[in-house]
Design an enzyme around this catalytic site. Structure first.
Site, PDB file in Angstrom:
ATOM      1  CD  GLU A   8      -4.249   3.112  16.137  1.00  0.00           C
ATOM      2  OE1 GLU A   8      -3.821   1.996  16.543  1.00  0.00           O
ATOM      3  OE2 GLU A   8      -4.168   3.496  14.976  1.00  0.00           O
ATOM      4  CD1 TRP A  68      -5.061  -3.538  10.093  1.00  0.00           C
ATOM      5  CD2 TRP A  68      -4.493  -3.132   7.964  1.00  0.00           C
ATOM      6  NE1 TRP A  68      -4.084  -2.561  10.096  1.00  0.00           N
ATOM      7  CE2 TRP A  68      -3.713  -2.299   8.805  1.00  0.00           C
ATOM      8  CE3 TRP A  68      -4.306  -3.057   6.580  1.00  0.00           C
ATOM      9  CZ2 TRP A  68      -2.775  -1.403   8.308  1.00  0.00           C
ATOM     10  CZ3 TRP A  68      -3.371  -2.163   6.093  1.00  0.00           C
ATOM     11  CH2 TRP A  68      -2.621  -1.346   6.937  1.00  0.00           C
ATOM     12  CG  ASP A  69      -4.373  -6.067  13.184  1.00  0.00           C
ATOM     13  OD1 ASP A  69      -5.242  -5.283  12.759  1.00  0.00           O
ATOM     14  OD2 ASP A  69      -3.544  -5.752  14.056  1.00  0.00           O
ATOM     15  CD1 TRP A  70      -8.004  -3.960  12.744  1.00  0.00           C
ATOM     16  CD2 TRP A  70      -9.335  -4.077  10.953  1.00  0.00           C
ATOM     17  NE1 TRP A  70      -7.705  -2.892  11.928  1.00  0.00           N
ATOM     18  CE2 TRP A  70      -8.509  -2.939  10.825  1.00  0.00           C
ATOM     19  CE3 TRP A  70     -10.249  -4.355   9.954  1.00  0.00           C
ATOM     20  CZ2 TRP A  70      -8.580  -2.087   9.726  1.00  0.00           C
ATOM     21  CZ3 TRP A  70     -10.324  -3.509   8.849  1.00  0.00           C
ATOM     22  CH2 TRP A  70      -9.485  -2.391   8.746  1.00  0.00           C
ATOM     23  CG  ASN A  76      -2.293   4.238  11.332  1.00  0.00           C
ATOM     24  OD1 ASN A  76      -2.669   4.588  12.442  1.00  0.00           O
ATOM     25  ND2 ASN A  76      -1.905   2.991  11.089  1.00  0.00           N
ATOM     26  CD  GLU A  77       0.067   2.192  14.123  1.00  0.00           C
ATOM     27  OE1 GLU A  77       0.328   1.168  13.455  1.00  0.00           O
ATOM     28  OE2 GLU A  77      -0.600   2.154  15.178  1.00  0.00           O
TER      29      GLU A  77
END
Length: 962
Positions: free
Chosen positions: A596, A217-219, A499-500
């Site tokens: 968020e 993921w981006d983290w 989510n999203e």
């Protein structure tokens, strides 16, 4: 070895253990230390028992841990020999593991008597993910879902022998996902085709029912794992085994609209003792009795005839009891969290077999209110407000991601530490994000104990998903498993199915516009037609929302895909803006609920040092870009820091690297502080557009999964970033905040008061400070009235008329806003501080008329016992001039009472709460302190302002060092 009927086996850490079970006339081989296993009598030596083996076709065989996973087993066996999973580039070096097939193997010793039972099954609480189970080389079942519970009948495959083989074959999750993607793509592509290249991940996570972020993921990194990641058991029985208890309670008398902790309502308990059971027969009737016990309050025994269908039986029991017997469960900050043991005890008709399940429950009501904000003008939208026990509560919290890329690596102790850290900074809500996992039982139990409400996403995130029948079938199994397992927890606030994904479809994130109707149909098929009915059938005591962000009821009325998901007049929003000035916040939306929002920072050097080497200690190093998975994250973060502060010179020094990490945390802390204060300020009013009545602020994100750039407030390993210290203040029950109206040069003061009493004769104290002077140059006191349970404007001050800024802040060529700043606080009627002291920087710190501060620690005394720690130390911090963002740091485990603070006085007192026993000398020798000007060059190349006040040193610095 043969075993009598009253013996139970257990498997712990890969070894078979033998237990004596006192009462139950059934046989179980198990890793589950639930209520039944607590009755065991004795344990054989581990050395006498056969281990699990992990192997792959090409000549790797090592010891295996069950529960566990391939990566952790290979690491323990030193097959992964380049160090810790997270060391430098090991996420790439070890990627080969996820592209191989693996097998876990062991043997089962089964007595002939076991095979005399009506049913013998293997139960797996979690297989990760694409797996096939073999007994004596015969397939007994397959798994395609990490989150589903599997029950495989094995009676006809076992033999009365000590050498029954069990092999669990796991297909590479990367290869499985790719294969499923290719099969689906023969019809039409279900995107995204792959992750952004910055993620350094693997493709097609949406085609495997697995922790989506395990593909990166981006983290976080990519470590697509395989293994038996949860408990399993081999069990034999003749009648019923209790598997799950569902619970809800409806008050029989109205609840007050403010907390009354003496109020003990009467309740009709649909102890929905809905009790689900695994049956030994596929269908028919099973006779026996159930005893339902609620603590020491109620015990009732029921003769039952269980109707069995598809090897399951559901029995429902109602309890009604009078007032004054139970206390209400409250979220953190609103009261206590009493929990009561609810026990379901089954006994078959001839009393030869029994089964027990115990859960802890709390009595509370919960509602997500979506009424119109104005019945006379419905164009102003709807609320999105949480009521618990009939009391409106602003949701203060964050978002939870997996605490490690390998779930088996997360201990109950670390889970408790993180959740306690959330409770300690006044959080009452966490959102369990939909790209991770349905968390462990321990996670939800601790949340129950701490009063942390859980917005529970279902595990679908940032993707379109297939809707072929096989996929829908496995999703149904997943939903049934998880809702049954979790429903009884009082901490669960609501279910959100993804989510999203609504906004991703509407805004064409993945190129779906060309075939929008197809993807919309798929979306509705999955979340509305398949998942929603299942969730509501199993749990009608909570709200179910189709997506986050969404417009709530309006999204549903719009056909589930609104034209504008995240409309500020409805539902919840996710908001990220890395371009505007976040310390001003003038672009921040005013939503109903912000679930968020956030800004990145880097962990401390202490945390980064563990997984890096000297050549990595540069903000432009390849390793830093490798750890920065957010596309354009590094330049964005540089811009954000540069708006407010000076980036350290790129001289290759360790100090420059450490300063960069520190500045990134300053930016994040202040940016999220400002945004959160805006959300809290708008709790009680709406503007002319209908925006406002904001009822929740859940910043992204609480915890870190590894050592890298992220939005977290707690670093991997548990060290608090500066943000987490700021959260403690910005989520305080009572806060004072300011809003600056630039064109009028006035400052408005608001008090957000969560208490349910008005504050009369309170005093707002506003102080004007110069950066070059300790102590205020002017202070204004205003007597104010503070409304209960509301955000209210209490004072408006002119910067010139009331605070005399134009005169007191005049200094050469400097703008007055670069010479002075404000602090403000609220005192009650007897002069006691009731809010954390807050501040407003009128200009940017990089332009401030500020001296180099020499901040030092003074006397340290202790330890003393406090509610926070048995080893608490008082630390004196001293400065010779105004110091911004004073940062205390030690490698010793523990937290400070305050950190990242402003010093406008000569001395401050801070406590350090140690996790374990230490001495004053231990703390003194490890403690460091720095402030913002420690990141500056100590000598400028031109005259500095003490020598020539008409020269602006920071302007010179921008030219020379930029």
């Amino acid at each position: 070895m043969s075993f009598p009927k009253t013996w139970v086996w257990a498997v712990v850490s890969g070894c078979l253990l033998l237990h004596a079970l006192a009462a139950a006339n059934r046989w179980t081989l198990s890793t589950d230390y639930g209520s039944t296993m607590r009755k065991v009598g004795r344990i054989l030596k581990r050395s006498a028992l056969p281990p699990w083996l992990l192997s792959k076709v090409t000549a790797i065989t090592v010891g295996g841990q069950v529960p566990g996973g391939v990566y952790s087993d290979l690491l323990a066996a030193n097959v992964l020999s380049e160090g810790d999973l997270y060391y430098r580039y090991n996420d790439l070096n070890y990627r080969w593991v996820s592209k191989e097939n693996w097998t876990y193997s062991s043997v089962l010793n089964v007595d002939a008597d076991v095979l005399s039972y009506t049913r013998v099954v293997l139960v797996f609480e979690g297989l990760d993910t694409a797996a096939e189970v073999f007994i004596n080389d015969m397939s007994v079942g397959k798994s395609t879902n990490m989150f589903a519970r599997y029950v495989f009948d094995v009676k006809n495959h076992l033999k009365a022998s000590s050498d029954n083989t069990i092999d669990i074959w796991f297909e590479s999750p990367v290869e499985y996902a790719t294969r499923q993607y290719n099969i689906q793509s023969a019809n039409y592509v279900v995107p995204p085709k792959c992750l952004p290249s910055d993620y350094n991940g693997e493709c097609h996570a949406n085609h495997i029912r697995k922790m989506q972020s395990s593909f990166s993921w981006d983290w976080g990194p990519a470590f697509p794992n395989s293994g038996v990641w949860k408990n399993w058991k081999l069990t034999a029985w003749n009648s019923l085994i209790v598997s799950d208890i569902l619970f809800s309670a409806v008050p029989t008398s109205p609840l007050p609209s403010v907390p009354d902790h003496n109020f003990k309502p009467g309740l009709e308990c649909h102890c929905q003792s809905k009790v689900w059971c695994d049956a030994a027969v596929a269908s028919g009737e099973v006779l026996g009795s159930f005893t339902i016990t609620l603590g020491d309050i109620s015990t009732t025994k029921h003769r039952v005839t269980a109707q069995v269908s598809n090897y399951e039986a559901l029995l429902e029991f109602n309890l009604v009891f009078s007032e004054n017997l139970v206390d209400l469960w409250w979220p953190n900050g609103y009261g206590a969290q009493p929990l009561y043991k609810l026990t379901a005890y089954w006994e078959n008709e001839n009393q030869t077999e029994n089964s027990t399940k115990v859960v802890k429950v709390g009595f509370r009501t919960v509602e997500l209110n979506q009424d119109y904000v104005d019945l006379n003008d419905t164009s102003k939208g709807r609320h999105y407000r949480v009521y618990v026990n009939n009391v409106f509560m602003f949701m203060k919290g964050s978002n939870w991601i997996p605490a490690h890329i390998l779930p088996e690596m997360v201990t109950p102790e670390y889970t408790r530490y993180l959740l306690q850290a959330a409770a300690d900074v006044h959080m009452n809500c966490l959102r369990v994000w939909g790209g991770g996992i349905y968390e462990t039982d321990v996670f939800y139990e601790i949340a129950d104990e701490l009063g942390i409400l859980l917005w529970e996403d279902l595990m679908f995130a940032c993707s379109m998903y297939p809707v072929n029948q096989a996929f829908l079938d496995t999703v149904k199994k997943e939903i049934v498993t998880q809702v049954r397992r979790l429903q009884h927890h009082p901490s669960i606030l609501l279910w959100a199915s993804n989510n999203e994904n609504e906004v991703a479809l509407r805004d064409n994130w993945y190129g779906t516009a060309f075939n929008f109707n197809q993807y919309k149909e798929d979306y509705i098929t999955l979340y509305v037609d398949t998942i929603r009915p299942l969730v509501l059938e199993l749990d009608d005591s909570r709200s179910y929302v189709v997506s986050s962000p969404s417009n709530g009821i309006k999204s549903e009325n719009d056909g589930y895909i609104s034209q504008k998901p995240g409309d500020t007049l409805y539902g919840d929003v996710h908001y990220y803006n890395y371009i505007s000035n976040a310390w001003v916040g003038d672009q921040t939306p005013i939503p109903r609920f912000s679930s968020e929002y956030g800004f990145q920072s880097w962990p401390s050097f202490i945390t980064m040092r563990d997984v890096t080497i000297e050549e990595d200690w540069n903000r432009e190093s390849p390793l830093m870009y490798h750890r920065q998975h957010h596309p354009l994250g590094q330049p964005e973060l540089a811009v954000q820091i540069g708006i407010h502060m000076h980036m350290p010179a790129q001289d290759g020094s360790l100090k420059a690297y450490q300063d960069y990490l520190y500045l990134s945390q300053i930016h994040q802390a202040v940016a999220i502080k400002v945004e959160t204060e805006i959300y809290r300020r708008w709790m009680s009013e709406i503007n002319e557009k209908g925006e406002g009545y904001t009822s929740g602020a859940l910043y992204w994100q609480l915890d870190d999964i590894w050592q890298g750039a992220s939005w977290a407030s707690i670093e991997y390993g548990g060290r608090w970033k500066m943000l987490h210290y700021y959260v403690k203040k910005m989520f305080s029950p009572v806060i004072i905040i300011s809003s600056f109206i630039e064109n009028e040069n006035v400052v408005e003061l608001y008090v957000v008061n969560e208490w349910f009493q008005n504050m009369t004769n309170a005093t707002v104290v506003v102080s004007l400070h110069r950066y070059d002077t300790l102590g205020p140059v002017k202070t204004v006191n205003k007597s104010v009235h503070v409304e209960a349970a509301a955000s209210s404007r209490v004072a408006t001050l002119s910067m010139d008329d009331d605070l005399d800024q134009v005169t007191l802040c005049k200094e050469g060529l400097y703008d007055v806003k670069d010479v002075c700043f404000l602090t403000y606080k609220l005192l009650n009627s007897v002069g006691v501080l009731v809010t954390p002291e807050n501040y407003r920087l009128l200009g940017e710190p990089k332009d401030a008329y500020i001296l180099h501060a020499s901040v030092q620690t003074g006397d340290i005394t202790g330890p003393i016992a406090t509610p926070q720690s048995n080893w608490s130390f008082n630390v004196s911090v001293k400065t010779d001039t105004v110091a911004l963002f004073v940062w205390l740091e030690t490698e010793l485990p523990g937290v400070f009472s305050d950190n990242g603070f402003l010093m406008a006085q000569e001395e401050a007192q801070v406590y350090f709460y140690a996790v374990k026993k230490i001495t004053v000398e231990d703390l003194k020798s490890s403690l460091t302190v720095k402030s913002l000007t420690d990141t500056y060059q100590k000598v400028y190349p031109f005259a500095t302002f003490p020598e020539n006040p008409d020269i602006h040193p920071n302007d010179i610095r921008n030219v020379v060092f930029a």
